[in-house]
Design a protein around this motif. Structure first.
Motif, PDB file in Angstrom:
ATOM      1  N   UNK A  40       0.843  -1.200   0.000  1.00  0.00           N
ATOM      2  CA  UNK A  40       0.000   0.000   0.000  1.00  0.00           C
ATOM      3  C   UNK A  40       0.876   1.246   0.000  1.00  0.00           C
ATOM      4  N   UNK A  41       0.420   2.280  -0.658  1.00  0.00           N
ATOM      5  CA  UNK A  41       1.205   3.503  -0.740  1.00  0.00           C
ATOM      6  C   UNK A  41       0.999   4.410   0.470  1.00  0.00           C
ATOM      7  N   UNK A  42       0.048   4.060   1.329  1.00  0.00           N
ATOM      8  CA  UNK A  42      -0.219   4.888   2.505  1.00  0.00           C
ATOM      9  C   UNK A  42      -0.850   4.028   3.594  1.00  0.00           C
ATOM     10  N   UNK A  43      -0.778   4.509   4.822  1.00  0.00           N
ATOM     11  CA  UNK A  43      -1.400   3.814   5.945  1.00  0.00           C
ATOM     12  C   UNK A  43      -2.912   3.840   5.756  1.00  0.00           C
ATOM     13  N   UNK A  44      -3.557   2.757   6.077  1.00  0.00           N
ATOM     14  CA  UNK A  44      -5.003   2.628   5.929  1.00  0.00           C
ATOM     15  C   UNK A  44      -5.750   3.717   6.694  1.00  0.00           C
ATOM     16  N   UNK A  45      -6.754   4.304   6.069  1.00  0.00           N
ATOM     17  CA  UNK A  45      -7.582   5.349   6.687  1.00  0.00           C
ATOM     18  C   UNK A  45      -8.285   4.786   7.923  1.00  0.00           C
ATOM     19  N   UNK A  46      -8.670   3.508   7.894  1.00  0.00           N
ATOM     20  CA  UNK A  46      -9.324   2.886   9.050  1.00  0.00           C
ATOM     21  C   UNK A  46      -8.437   2.956  10.292  1.00  0.00           C
ATOM     22  N   UNK A  47      -7.141   2.772  10.087  1.00  0.00           N
ATOM     23  CA  UNK A  47      -6.198   2.830  11.209  1.00  0.00           C
ATOM     24  C   UNK A  47      -6.058   4.267  11.697  1.00  0.00           C
ATOM     25  N   UNK A  48      -5.872   5.190  10.772  1.00  0.00           N
ATOM     26  CA  UNK A  48      -5.684   6.590  11.162  1.00  0.00           C
ATOM     27  C   UNK A  48      -6.898   7.152  11.889  1.00  0.00           C
ATOM     28  N   UNK A  49      -8.094   6.703  11.520  1.00  0.00           N
ATOM     29  CA  UNK A  49      -9.311   7.178  12.174  1.00  0.00           C
ATOM     30  C   UNK A  49      -9.377   6.768  13.644  1.00  0.00           C
ATOM     31  N   UNK A  50      -8.681   5.693  14.013  1.00  0.00           N
ATOM     32  CA  UNK A  50      -8.682   5.215  15.398  1.00  0.00           C
ATOM     33  C   UNK A  50      -7.625   5.914  16.250  1.00  0.00           C
ATOM     34  N   UNK A  51      -6.739   6.680  15.614  1.00  0.00           N
ATOM     35  CA  UNK A  51      -5.617   7.312  16.310  1.00  0.00           C
ATOM     36  C   UNK A  51      -5.973   8.691  16.852  1.00  0.00           C
ATOM     37  N   UNK A  52      -5.305   9.046  17.942  1.00  0.00           N
ATOM     38  CA  UNK A  52      -5.388  10.419  18.433  1.00  0.00           C
ATOM     39  C   UNK A  52      -4.534  11.291  17.510  1.00  0.00           C
ATOM     40  N   UNK A  53      -4.599  12.599  17.676  1.00  0.00           N
ATOM     41  CA  UNK A  53      -3.807  13.510  16.841  1.00  0.00           C
ATOM     42  C   UNK A  53      -2.318  13.215  16.986  1.00  0.00           C
ATOM     43  N   UNK A  54      -1.857  13.014  18.215  1.00  0.00           N
ATOM     44  CA  UNK A  54      -0.444  12.701  18.463  1.00  0.00           C
ATOM     45  C   UNK A  54      -0.061  11.373  17.815  1.00  0.00           C
ATOM     46  N   UNK A  55      -0.919  10.365  17.956  1.00  0.00           N
ATOM     47  CA  UNK A  55      -0.631   9.058  17.361  1.00  0.00           C
ATOM     48  C   UNK A  55      -0.598   9.137  15.838  1.00  0.00           C
ATOM     49  N   UNK A  56      -1.513   9.928  15.248  1.00  0.00           N
ATOM     50  CA  UNK A  56      -1.512  10.113  13.788  1.00  0.00           C
ATOM     51  C   UNK A  56      -0.175  10.664  13.320  1.00  0.00           C
ATOM     52  N   UNK A  57       0.317  11.681  14.028  1.00  0.00           N
ATOM     53  CA  UNK A  57       1.599  12.283  13.666  1.00  0.00           C
ATOM     54  C   UNK A  57       2.716  11.240  13.739  1.00  0.00           C
TER      55      UNK A  57
END
Length: 92
Positions: A40-57
């Motif tokens: 995959x060219x990017x991290x799955x949106x499903x995963x990012x949606x479960x993350x806090x702002x700090x975790x997303x970064x």
């Protein structure tokens, strides 16, 4: 955050998880946010949606560094194979 490569011969995957403290169980619990194929060219949106702002970064920085390393290795392997390709052409 924990990033783990799941070795699957057919399709290797990345697993992203985090550890959270459970007051009821009085211990840390691993929560898997999800897995996605390495190609995959990017991290799955499903995963990012479960993350806090700090975790997303943190996840996006990990992905940037990892994909740069993969691309560097891909280019390095292509450059080392070029002389062999030209040598093979000489024998044609």
């Amino acid at each position: 955050m924990q990033f783990r490569l799941l070795e699957n011969k057919a399709r290797p995957k990345w697993e992203i998880s985090r550890w959270t403290y459970s007051p009821e169980k009085k211990r840390a619990i691993k929560e898997t946010l999800g897995t996605f194929p390495c190609y995959y060219s990017m991290v799955s949106r499903d995963i990012l949606d479960k993350c806090t702002t700090q975790e997303k970064a943190e996840v996006l920085e990990w992905w940037r560094v990892t994909s740069e390393a993969v691309n560097r290795e891909r280019v390095r392997s292509q450059v080392t194979k070029l002389p062999v390709i030209f040598k093979d052409l000489e024998t044609l």
